[in-house]
Design an enzyme around this catalytic site. Structure first.
Site, mmCIF file in Angstrom:
data_model
loop_
_atom_site.group_PDB
_atom_site.id
_atom_site.type_symbol
_atom_site.label_atom_id
_atom_site.label_comp_id
_atom_site.label_asym_id
_atom_site.label_seq_id
_atom_site.Cartn_x
_atom_site.Cartn_y
_atom_site.Cartn_z
ATOM 1 N N ASP A 41 9.249 2.394 1.710
ATOM 2 C CA ASP A 41 8.135 3.248 2.036
ATOM 3 C C ASP A 41 7.988 2.783 3.585
ATOM 4 O O ASP A 41 7.550 1.818 3.834
ATOM 5 C CB ASP A 41 6.839 2.725 1.413
ATOM 6 C CG ASP A 41 5.683 3.406 1.702
ATOM 7 O OD1 ASP A 41 5.712 3.940 2.727
ATOM 8 O OD2 ASP A 41 4.636 3.446 0.902
ATOM 9 N N PHE A 76 0.939 -1.074 0.019
ATOM 10 C CA PHE A 76 0.151 0.021 -0.012
ATOM 11 C C PHE A 76 0.967 1.210 -0.104
ATOM 12 O O PHE A 76 1.751 1.344 0.668
ATOM 13 C CB PHE A 76 -1.089 0.020 1.092
ATOM 14 C CG PHE A 76 -1.874 1.338 1.264
ATOM 15 C CD1 PHE A 76 -3.046 1.291 0.351
ATOM 16 C CD2 PHE A 76 -1.611 2.367 1.937
ATOM 17 C CE1 PHE A 76 -3.893 2.240 -0.034
ATOM 18 C CE2 PHE A 76 -2.473 3.504 1.622
ATOM 19 C CZ PHE A 76 -3.499 3.562 1.033
ATOM 20 N N LYS A 108 2.766 9.708 8.232
ATOM 21 C CA LYS A 108 2.004 9.182 9.599
ATOM 22 C C LYS A 108 2.544 10.038 10.818
ATOM 23 O O LYS A 108 2.115 11.059 11.036
ATOM 24 C CB LYS A 108 1.756 7.725 9.402
ATOM 25 C CG LYS A 108 1.175 7.396 8.415
ATOM 26 C CD LYS A 108 0.399 5.930 8.800
ATOM 27 C CE LYS A 108 -0.739 5.813 7.811
ATOM 28 N NZ LYS A 108 -0.407 5.018 6.377
HETATM 29 C C1 PLP Z 1 -0.641 5.267 4.862
HETATM 30 C C2 PLP Z 1 0.137 4.828 4.014
HETATM 31 C C3 PLP Z 1 0.574 5.598 2.688
HETATM 32 C C4 PLP Z 1 -0.322 6.791 2.268
HETATM 33 O O1 PLP Z 1 -0.341 7.858 3.227
HETATM 34 P P1 PLP Z 1 -1.354 9.022 3.164
HETATM 35 O O2 PLP Z 1 -0.922 10.047 4.195
HETATM 36 O O3 PLP Z 1 -2.705 8.499 3.571
HETATM 37 O O4 PLP Z 1 -1.357 9.643 1.696
HETATM 38 C C5 PLP Z 1 1.703 5.185 2.164
HETATM 39 N N1 PLP Z 1 2.337 4.168 2.386
HETATM 40 C C6 PLP Z 1 2.090 3.604 3.567
HETATM 41 C C7 PLP Z 1 3.033 2.444 3.644
HETATM 42 C C8 PLP Z 1 1.153 3.683 4.426
HETATM 43 O O5 PLP Z 1 0.942 3.013 5.353
#
Ligand code: PLP
Length: 400
Positions: free
Chosen positions: A224, A139, A253
């Site tokens: 990520d 994700f 986050k």
């Molecule tokens: C939450 C998340 C995103 C996206 O972040 P947003 O602030 O909602 O755009 C991208 N990568 C990972 C691993 C995430 O958990």
């Protein structure tokens, strides 16, 4: 005290229907607890989806925001911004990366990473190098490029045509990655621990192998760490578990202690892909967001929340694994630090509901996996209190 029913009715009438919301409206938070509009208190093991790592309304973050708001909220990246430079310095000094681009969310950090990887690969290797390989079940966010990098068809349906230049490999399967690397590949994009995909932890050998493959083929490794970074897994950055280093890393986050901010970090070499004018964000790295980020990251480091997260996380993991003997429908418990998942062979939604009724917020990813992402300030006693509620919910599941 607000009227919870009225808030929910107004929200249902005017907000676009993109979220499947639970039937409560939260109005206040303090430390590990949040309160709904009817005054009911919950122990929060969701943390605004791994955002509120310091707990809610941490006094140092609140003070930093209040002070900065009164001094200077926004000016534009046409000018140098002191809190931005200071937050970048702090992140660089505590990671293996050299330069930072600030934005407002995780998806934007991924978007920036994709753009930098393409720019770098084309400059370095030629115009045919543009493809990003990511993993199935990953994700990476909801912008068109980030959702295309997200290896889950359910999020992409109906959005076609998706941007070109993305390929997928099976997570934790080096042969799968090898088979997808080709003459167009520019970078590999991975979460060290897949969060939304089910709390899937990368194997050590796999990530070492990925790094080696990237080096052999001249590819950038983009990690990520939007969810798993900043102490969540018991290391400041999840890559530290693996003895490998990324060329580019995305954060968001927990970075702002509850305030929206994202960041894309890169080595000096990878960062050379961007020249002035190549990327920008009006709000990205504004004084207010960076003051919040500075307070949040300093607090995580100075109060040793990283070590704390490792210790409490180990305890929590052990106790969750202990439930496996008692409940045959608990299939697997996995994760690192305070990013933990418990996969059930039955649907997990009922457990989430019963926990909420008993004053504990947890969430469910997919239909079967319970996720536990409490604030990093959680103690063993808080974990025990949460587990008491979880066990009662699982007991009912066993009876039902
Ligand atoms: C939450 C998340 C995103 C996206 O972040 P947003 O602030 O909602 O755009 C991208 N990568 C990972 C691993 C995430 O958990």
């Amino acid at each position: 005290m607000g009227d919870q029913k009225a808030i929910i009715a107004m929200s249902d009438q005017y907000i676009m229907r993109t979220y499947g919301r639970l039937p409560i409206a939260l109005v206040r938070g303090q430390g590990l607890y949040v309160w709904d509009a009817d005054g009911k208190r919950y122990l929060d093991f969701v943390s605004g989806l791994a955002v509120d790592s310091l707990g809610h309304c941490h006094p140092r973050v609140v003070a930093a925001i209040q002070n900065q708001a009164a001094q200077f909220m926004h000016c534009s990246n046409l000018y140098h911004i002191e809190p931005q430079a200071r937050l970048a310095k702090l992140l660089v000094e505590n990671s293996v990366l050299d330069r930072v681009f600030f934005c407002n969310s995780g998806a934007e950090a991924i978007e920036a990473a994709i753009k930098l990887a393409r720019k770098y690969a084309k400059k370095k290797h030629g115009p045919e190098r543009y493809e990003i390989i990511s993993a199935y079940n990953s994700f990476h966010g909801r912008t068109l490029a980030a959702i295309t990098a997200t290896g889950q068809a359910k999020f992409q349906q109906g959005l076609e045509p998706l941007p070109d230049g993305f390929k997928y490999a099976i997570f934790n399967d080096l042969e799968s990655l090898k088979s997808v690397i080709g003459p167009h590949t520019a970078a590999v994009l991975l979460e060290p621990i897949q969060g939304e995909g089910g709390v899937n932890v990368a194997d050590g050998k796999y990530l070492e192998g990925v790094r080696r493959l990237c080096d052999e083929h001249g590819l950038l490794l983009i990690l990520d760490e939007v969810q798993c970074g900043l102490g969540r897994t018991g290391r400041l950055f999840a890559y530290e578990h693996y003895g490998i280093t990324p060329d580019i890393m995305a954060l968001a986050k927990a970075l702002g202690g509850g305030f929206p901010i994202g960041a894309m970090l890169a080595t000096e070499e990878a960062a050379s892909g961007f020249a002035p004018g190549d990327h920008a964000s009006t709000f990205g790295g504004n004084p207010l967001a960076c003051a919040a980020g500075l307070a949040a990251v300093q607090t995580i480091i100075e109060t040793k929340l990283v070590e704390h997260s490792a210790k409490v996380g180990d305890y929590f993991l052990g106790r969750l694994r202990g439930l496996q003997d008692r409940y045959p429908f608990v299939k697997e418990v996995r994760g690192k630090g305070l990013l933990l998942g418990m996969e059930l062979s039955i649907k997990a939604g009922g457990v989430v509901t019963r926990c909420r009724e008993q004053g504990l917020l947890i969430n469910c990813i997919g239909d079967h996996t319970l996720r536990f992402i409490p604030p990093l300030i959680v103690t063993g006693a808080d974990v025990d209190a949460a587990l008491k509620i979880v066990r009662a919910a699982l007991d009912q599941e066993g009876e039902g």
